[in-house]
Write an enzyme that holds these catalytic residues in place. Sequence first.
Site, PDB file in Angstrom:
ATOM      1  NE  ARG A 186      -4.234  -1.482   0.407  1.00  0.00           N
ATOM      2  CZ  ARG A 186      -4.398  -2.783   0.153  1.00  0.00           C
ATOM      3  NH1 ARG A 186      -3.431  -3.475  -0.426  1.00  0.00           N
ATOM      4  NH2 ARG A 186      -5.539  -3.375   0.443  1.00  0.00           N
ATOM      5  CB  SER A 258      -8.924  -2.107   4.439  1.00  0.00           C
ATOM      6  OG  SER A 258      -9.209  -3.352   3.877  1.00  0.00           O
ATOM      7  CD  GLU A 354      -5.735   0.577   2.486  1.00  0.00           C
ATOM      8  OE1 GLU A 354      -6.011  -0.422   3.174  1.00  0.00           O
ATOM      9  OE2 GLU A 354      -5.992   0.670   1.285  1.00  0.00           O
TER      10      GLU A 354
END
Length: 359
Positions: A186, A258, A354
């Site tokens: 990520r 998420s 995130e």
Amino acid sequence: MLARLFFLRYFCKIYDTDNKHRNMIKKYPFYSLLSHNTFGIDATAAQFIEFQSESELTEIIREGVTHPYLVIGGGSNLLFMNDYEGTVLHSAICGVEVLTDNEHEVLLRVGSGMIWDDFVAYTVEQGWQGLENLSMIPGEVGAAAVQNIGAYGVEVGEFIAHVDTISIADGSSRRFSQQECDYAYRNSIFKTVEKNKRVVTYVTFRLRKNAEYRLDYGNLRSKVEEKGALCPMNVRMAVKEIRAAKLPDVSQLGSAGSFFMNPVVSSEYARKMARHYPQMPQYATDDGKVKISAAWLIEQCGWKGKRVGNVGTYEHQALVIVNYGGATGREIAAFAKAVCDSVKEKFDVMLVPEVNMVE
Ligand code: EPU
């Protein structure tokens, strides 16, 4: 306020700043970002600018972009905490150009504003392999390359040949090779040293023909087998089913997928945790560390399916925070902090969002 927004949205001038691209650059003052963030936060941008080509973007930069500014994709990883007092820039550069198509690989240059899943659907329909595991991820192509989106054992960075960008400071262009993008879980150079400095205009993907399918994540293989032949379309269908069962449909329930990243811890720490919690899911990473499941940590703290006011964790996936309707960015952030604090207290692990929180 709403009436004013409605008026400005529908009657404001669409500036024609470039005679060659008449009415293409769109500039809107006091623009509602409601349809530009999947959390469904009704924040307003002081100015919203959309461009459809690299030349339009350089024109916008030459005229000067009011600070602060924010480049957004589909808004599927953003949480607006307030109205945004600056300029929001959005790419509407779309389209797929096939640069190379031989027996080994296909090279595709894709506009950063294309909807990610439309692009995946196109590659799968052509029978090209690689992106099928990344089906149904919300967002746009440019943001996918910035965030290195990942699912079911695949990260997009491995299929990216290069990324074309334009500097907001001086309008100069720069192409980043895959190596220069510095992809990690990520993460990419566009989230570190190049953060907020560049706008992605095109992403070039290299899809190998006859590449290996990646089916070892969870129950993906058995789901694909239920469908019959092993082909990109059946993998896409299986992934879509798995995601639909676990993740909310952002058109029905506001969320950003998420909310936290899965923490990566040292192998010593992971061994210690495994002794205390033998059920804890752990996954070895390539660099000798261990990724632990944020969803599991959150569930163990009693948060799965829990709702506080208009905010909660999704009943089928504890890592997803949802807006049941009408929640503000601050309420969602406060809920996320409470989740984070209880995980820290119970497991001494700090969850890192995130989702990008925009002040
Ligand atoms: N788990 C729980 N409780 C839950 C959900 C999951 O304990 O409520 C456990 C599962 O048993 C499993 C582990 O957590 O052992 C991993 O769960 P899952 O396979 O659902 O994946 P995840 O780690 O929660 C990541 C990505 C998702 C991606 C899936 C599938 C991150 C932060 N998230 O989630 O990406 O779809 O894997 O590959 O890496 C997103 O980024 O928005 C996103 C949805």
